[in-house]
Design a protein around this motif. Structure first.
Motif, PDB file in Angstrom:
ATOM      1  N   THR A  23       0.833  -1.208   0.000  1.00  0.00           N
ATOM      2  CA  THR A  23       0.000   0.000   0.000  1.00  0.00           C
ATOM      3  C   THR A  23       0.863   1.252   0.000  1.00  0.00           C
ATOM      4  OG1 THR A  23      -1.802  -1.124   1.141  1.00  0.00           O
ATOM      5  CG2 THR A  23      -1.776   1.278   1.248  1.00  0.00           C
ATOM      6  N   ASP A  24       1.858   1.287   0.885  1.00  0.00           N
ATOM      7  CA  ASP A  24       2.742   2.460   0.958  1.00  0.00           C
ATOM      8  C   ASP A  24       3.500   2.653  -0.352  1.00  0.00           C
ATOM      9  OD1 ASP A  24       1.908   2.862   3.539  1.00  0.00           O
ATOM     10  OD2 ASP A  24       3.707   2.002   4.470  1.00  0.00           O
ATOM     11  N   GLU A  27       0.977   3.696  -3.266  1.00  0.00           N
ATOM     12  CA  GLU A  27       0.449   5.051  -3.075  1.00  0.00           C
ATOM     13  C   GLU A  27       1.536   6.098  -3.268  1.00  0.00           C
ATOM     14  OE1 GLU A  27      -1.531   5.063   0.711  1.00  0.00           O
ATOM     15  OE2 GLU A  27      -3.408   4.294  -0.159  1.00  0.00           O
ATOM     16  N   SER A  30       1.502   7.101  -6.637  1.00  0.00           N
ATOM     17  CA  SER A  30       0.215   7.721  -6.990  1.00  0.00           C
ATOM     18  C   SER A  30      -0.816   6.744  -7.525  1.00  0.00           C
ATOM     19  CB  SER A  30       0.407   8.872  -7.988  1.00  0.00           C
ATOM     20  OG  SER A  30       1.216   9.881  -7.425  1.00  0.00           O
ATOM     21  N   TYR A  31      -0.630   5.445  -7.272  1.00  0.00           N
ATOM     22  CA  TYR A  31      -1.683   4.490  -7.572  1.00  0.00           C
ATOM     23  C   TYR A  31      -2.742   4.546  -6.475  1.00  0.00           C
ATOM     24  CZ  TYR A  31       1.212   2.177 -11.096  1.00  0.00           C
ATOM     25  OH  TYR A  31       1.966   1.892 -12.214  1.00  0.00           O
ATOM     26  N   GLY A  32      -3.995   4.325  -6.856  1.00  0.00           N
ATOM     27  CA  GLY A  32      -5.029   4.116  -5.858  1.00  0.00           C
ATOM     28  C   GLY A  32      -5.013   2.664  -5.429  1.00  0.00           C
TER      29      GLY A  32
END
Length: 297
Positions: A23-24, A27, A30-32
């Motif tokens: 997740t980190d 993100e 800049s991916y959701g």
């Protein structure tokens, strides 16, 4: 900002540390990111809102990643989403299991971030190209469909979906009747067609392309009298002239046409003279060619 940074990635993994790391990392690019900790939750998330790509852990309690992916690929509403496996399993057999389940690729744990990001870019790009091609077909309303090697309908364009539903009670994800599926799977590109007659018309299937995973067909429905009406409209013919021209296009001689239509061969010849004049052509071969071209369009 390029298109890839706006992609939504569903990460499916039962390990909290792995979820946190991915997740980190995603993100920060800049991916959701959406997450699921088991196969059932992943399927529910997919049905609620499709992501652009799924990162799937191979080994999880309950439904493992292989089975979850098989279920994704068996559902026409979900099957176009690419799945990349994440696995600590390095045996060739495990990798093949993932690809056989429907995965497009795999990465080994521990994840090398640069490798993962490169694979994401490639597969997101491929998915967008495929989605664009499908959208173009839908917009053009060409009556096309695809089958897998067992006769299951993989996808359809809107017009072919209407024909399949009305005439065969089938749609994307459904298995065609064995007799029809067998006939279609034996078709070779550009060769003879499979014809299904029904009261008031017929449906014809023509093979147009074959890939390793899909067989594509053009689906044409012709209602009784539709061909005659099209010829009459396109070439400014009377109803009877259009009927004569249709049978000319099917290779029938004047005497055969006279028997079919219940008129004399002399009358057939008079109609032909009018057809030649209206169409600006000189012989029946040219008339037949023009009619075939009109009907094929």
């Amino acid at each position: 900002m390029n298109d890839a940074v706006r992609a939504i990635i569903l990460v499916v993994d039962d390990a909290p540390d792995s979820l946190r790391f991915l997740t980190d990392a995603l993100e920060s690019e800049s991916y959701g990111v959406r997450i699921a900790r088991d196969g059932e939750t992943a399927l529910a998330s997919l049905r609620a809102e499709l992501p652009d790509l799924v990162l799937m852990d191979a080994v999880m309690p309950g439904i493992d990643g292989f089975e979850t992916t098989r279920r994704i690929k068996a559902d026409p509403a979900l099957s176009r989403v690419p799945v990349i496996f994440m696995t600590g399993l390095s045996d060739t057999e495990n990798v093949l299991d993932g690809l056989a389940a429907g995965g497009v690729d795999y990465v080994k744990k521990p994840i090398v971030l640069a490798e993962l990001l490169a694979r994401l870019r490639v597969h997101l790009g491929n998915a967008r190209i495929a989605a664009g091609a499908q959208g173009a077909l839908d917009a053009s309303n060409r009556p096309l469909m695809a089958l897998d090697a067992t006769g299951r309908v993989l996808w359809t364009t809107p017009r072919s979906a209407d024909i399949l539903k009305q005439r065969f009670g089938a749609g994307a994800g459904d298995q065609l009747a064995p007799a029809l599926a067998g006939q279609l799977l034996r078709l070779i590109d550009g060769e003879a067609r499979v014809r299904h007659e029904f009261a008031g018309g017929r449906v014809e299937f023509a093979a147009v392309a074959t890939t390793a995973e899909e067989r594509h067909y053009r689906v044409t429905e012709t209602l009784e009298g539709a061909e005659e009406r099209l010829l009459a409209q396109r070439h400014a013919l009377t109803e009877r002239e259009a009927e004569v021209l249709l049978w000319i296009s099917r290779g029938k001689a004047n005497r055969e046409i006279s028997e079919i239509l219940g008129i004399s061969p002399r009358t057939v010849n008079k109609h032909l003279e009018q057809i030649f004049e209206k169409m600006g052509i000189e012989n029946r071969a040219s008339a037949a060619a023009a009619a075939v071209k009109t009907l094929s369009q």
